[in-house]
Design a protein around this motif. Structure first.
Motif, PDB file in Angstrom:
ATOM      1  N   CYS A 182     -40.769  89.226  78.077  1.00 34.56           N
ATOM      2  CA  CYS A 182     -39.485  89.103  78.816  1.00 34.56           C
ATOM      3  C   CYS A 182     -39.552  90.050  80.087  1.00 34.56           C
ATOM      4  N   PHE A 183     -40.265  91.226  79.606  1.00 34.73           N
ATOM      5  CA  PHE A 183     -40.423  92.302  80.888  1.00 34.73           C
ATOM      6  C   PHE A 183     -41.373  91.971  81.736  1.00 34.73           C
ATOM      7  N   GLN A 184     -42.326  91.261  81.401  1.00 33.73           N
ATOM      8  CA  GLN A 184     -43.296  90.931  82.407  1.00 33.73           C
ATOM      9  C   GLN A 184     -42.811  89.867  83.293  1.00 33.73           C
TER      10      GLN A 184
ATOM     11  N   HIS B 250     -34.239  96.530  82.956  1.00 33.46           N
ATOM     12  CA  HIS B 250     -33.564  97.481  82.362  1.00 33.46           C
ATOM     13  C   HIS B 250     -33.872  98.837  83.020  1.00 33.46           C
ATOM     14  N   GLY B 251     -34.204  98.840  84.270  1.00 37.23           N
ATOM     15  CA  GLY B 251     -34.490 100.043  85.090  1.00 37.23           C
ATOM     16  C   GLY B 251     -36.030 100.281  85.125  1.00 37.23           C
ATOM     17  N   MET B 252     -36.847  99.457  84.307  1.00 40.12           N
ATOM     18  CA  MET B 252     -38.341  99.738  84.344  1.00 40.12           C
ATOM     19  C   MET B 252     -38.934  98.773  85.123  1.00 40.12           C
TER      20      MET B 252
ATOM     21  N   ALA C 248     -43.001  97.615  87.002  1.00 44.74           N
ATOM     22  CA  ALA C 248     -44.179  96.918  86.389  1.00 44.74           C
ATOM     23  C   ALA C 248     -45.146  98.020  86.016  1.00 44.74           C
ATOM     24  N   ALA C 249     -45.265  98.954  86.625  1.00 46.55           N
ATOM     25  CA  ALA C 249     -46.061 100.110  86.374  1.00 46.55           C
ATOM     26  C   ALA C 249     -46.014 100.729  85.098  1.00 46.55           C
ATOM     27  N   GLU C 250     -44.654 100.838  84.602  1.00 45.82           N
ATOM     28  CA  GLU C 250     -44.507 101.439  83.150  1.00 45.82           C
ATOM     29  C   GLU C 250     -44.979 100.609  82.222  1.00 45.82           C
ATOM     30  N   GLY C 251     -45.374  99.207  82.250  1.00 47.37           N
ATOM     31  CA  GLY C 251     -45.836  98.385  81.235  1.00 47.37           C
ATOM     32  C   GLY C 251     -47.320  98.402  81.263  1.00 47.37           C
ATOM     33  N   GLU C 252     -48.119  99.149  81.822  1.00 52.43           N
ATOM     34  CA  GLU C 252     -49.506  99.300  81.865  1.00 52.43           C
ATOM     35  C   GLU C 252     -50.140  97.987  82.010  1.00 52.43           C
ATOM     36  N   LEU C 253     -49.747  97.234  83.091  1.00 51.41           N
ATOM     37  CA  LEU C 253     -50.411  95.843  83.311  1.00 51.41           C
ATOM     38  C   LEU C 253     -51.762  95.984  83.779  1.00 51.41           C
ATOM     39  N   PHE C 254     -51.821  97.180  84.151  1.00 53.38           N
ATOM     40  CA  PHE C 254     -53.403  97.271  84.633  1.00 53.38           C
ATOM     41  C   PHE C 254     -54.574  96.965  83.674  1.00 53.38           C
ATOM     42  N   ASN C 255     -54.043  96.667  82.383  1.00 55.92           N
ATOM     43  CA  ASN C 255     -54.843  96.569  81.125  1.00 55.92           C
ATOM     44  C   ASN C 255     -54.448  95.006  81.194  1.00 55.92           C
ATOM     45  N   PRO C 256     -55.320  93.982  81.253  1.00 58.12           N
ATOM     46  CA  PRO C 256     -55.101  92.558  81.331  1.00 58.12           C
ATOM     47  C   PRO C 256     -54.631  92.315  79.907  1.00 58.12           C
TER      48      PRO C 256
ATOM     49  N   ASN D  75     -45.052  98.409  72.974  1.00 57.33           N
ATOM     50  CA  ASN D  75     -45.793  99.519  73.477  1.00 57.33           C
ATOM     51  C   ASN D  75     -44.906 100.684  73.746  1.00 57.33           C
ATOM     52  N   VAL D  76     -45.516 101.778  73.631  1.00 56.95           N
ATOM     53  CA  VAL D  76     -44.646 103.113  73.447  1.00 56.95           C
ATOM     54  C   VAL D  76     -44.054 103.219  74.815  1.00 56.95           C
ATOM     55  N   ALA D  77     -44.431 102.607  75.915  1.00 61.03           N
ATOM     56  CA  ALA D  77     -43.790 102.947  77.307  1.00 61.03           C
ATOM     57  C   ALA D  77     -42.211 102.489  77.123  1.00 61.03           C
ATOM     58  N   PHE D  78     -42.023 101.632  76.047  1.00 70.08           N
ATOM     59  CA  PHE D  78     -40.636 101.259  75.836  1.00 70.08           C
ATOM     60  C   PHE D  78     -39.814 101.934  74.888  1.00 70.08           C
ATOM     61  N   TYR D  79     -40.161 103.238  74.562  1.00 68.83           N
ATOM     62  CA  TYR D  79     -39.192 104.021  73.698  1.00 68.83           C
ATOM     63  C   TYR D  79     -38.058 104.400  74.485  1.00 68.83           C
ATOM     64  N   LYS D  80     -38.281 105.221  75.444  1.00 61.19           N
ATOM     65  CA  LYS D  80     -37.249 105.114  76.436  1.00 61.19           C
ATOM     66  C   LYS D  80     -36.172 106.223  75.847  1.00 61.19           C
TER      67      LYS D  80
END
Length: 318
Positions: free
Chosen positions: A14-16, A26-28, A30-38, A64-69
């Protein structure tokens, strides 16, 4: 040979869907989801295909811990946690034999964290939650968190402790990937000490806490913590026995990347306290977890089976 992995992450679809269209979620960004890792962008079907390839039967999925917020306003973090947990729940419904869930929680507000943990465990069927080592710099001996530990204990929820960036020691080690390779392990030792010296484990004797990355430096440093408890009055304010007596009150994943370190962990805390954790799909994961454990000559067959599936099957009632 069965294998159950307690330490496997997910970046919500849903984030992607939003950020890959150039919008925020929710203010996040693409860079915060670490999508550089396929692999962070993989669907549940791709995840399961990879599980098959590395010999893992069940993943206990945590967002993923990026979503602790925890540093956001409570309403935003509650909304993020709700959406993340709903998606993990759907994954477990679609693949109930392969996937289980750990919630993400708005830990900056204890009442909201308890409410979301209750929903996750009682309604969504989750096994517990994954939380950071601290909440905006507050460690878990802070009395404000006690109602949360009591609620988690009452629910029988497992709490997997996993750091997020930046770690508390990051300003001194902001190079060479040291915030991960050193910072993560230092965080876990501080967390163990906070739970123990703060008296949390005495007040909540049935609390189920799993320290990721083999508990970091906890076991190696236990002797020094014991010495501090013996000679310093302030170290005995909340506890009447040395910290090492609490080592077997925690669970630890096997993610040490070192056979001697894993052997020390087992010998220190007991084989019944060590479980399989891979850190899938991070670059620091164990690439071939089942093969790695099975190939360790210092472990008996019974110890290998305990780590790979028996301990988690019992702990999580899988």
């Amino acid at each position: 040979m069965r294998a159950i992995d307690i330490h496997a992450h997910s970046t919500p679809q849903c984030f992607q869907r939003e950020v890959l269209q150039g919008r925020t979620w929710h203010g996040m960004t693409a860079a915060e989801g670490e999508l550089f890792n396929p692999r962070n962008a993989w669907t549940p079907e791709q995840r399961i295909a990879d599980m098959d390839s590395i010999g893992v039967d069940v993943q206990v999925v945590s967002t993923n811990v990026a979503f602790y917020k925890y540093d956001q306003d409570v309403d935003t973090t509650v909304a993020i946690a709700t959406d993340c947990n709903n998606e993990v729940h759907q994954m477990t419904m679609d693949y109930p034999q392969r996937l289980a869930g750990l919630a993400t929680l708005p830990m900056q507000d204890v009442r909201s964290a308890i409410a979301e943990l209750e929903r996750a465990v009682a309604t969504l069927g989750f096994k517990g939650a994954m939380i950071n080592d601290h909440v905006n710099g507050r460690t878990y001996d802070d009395p404000a968190f006690l109602p949360f530990w009591q609620a988690a204990e009452r629910m029988g929820a497992v709490l997997l402790i996993h750091q997020a960036n930046p770690t508390m020691v990051a300003p001194r080690i902001d190079r060479y990937h040291l915030p991960n390779t050193i910072g993560n392990l230092a965080e876990r030792a501080v967390t163990f000490a906070s739970f123990v010296f703060g008296g949390v484990m005495d007040q909540c004797p049935d609390l189920k806490v799993c320290l990721a990355h083999g508990g970091g430096y906890t076991c190696f440093g236990a002797g020094r913590m014991d010495r501090g408890w013996l000679v310093r009055r302030e170290a005995r304010v909340n506890i009447t026995q040395p910290p090492s007596e609490y080592l077997n009150r925690f669970y630890y994943d096997c993610l040490t990347h070192s056979e001697p370190a894993l052997r020390m962990l087992i010998d220190t805390v007991g084989i019944d306290r060590v479980v399989l954790g891979t850190d899938w799909p991070a670059d620091m994961m164990i690439d071939w977890p089942v093969g790695w454990v099975m190939g360790l000559p210092s472990l008996t067959q019974d110890e290998k089976e305990a780590i790979l599936w028996k301990n988690l099957e019992q702990l999580l009632s899988l």
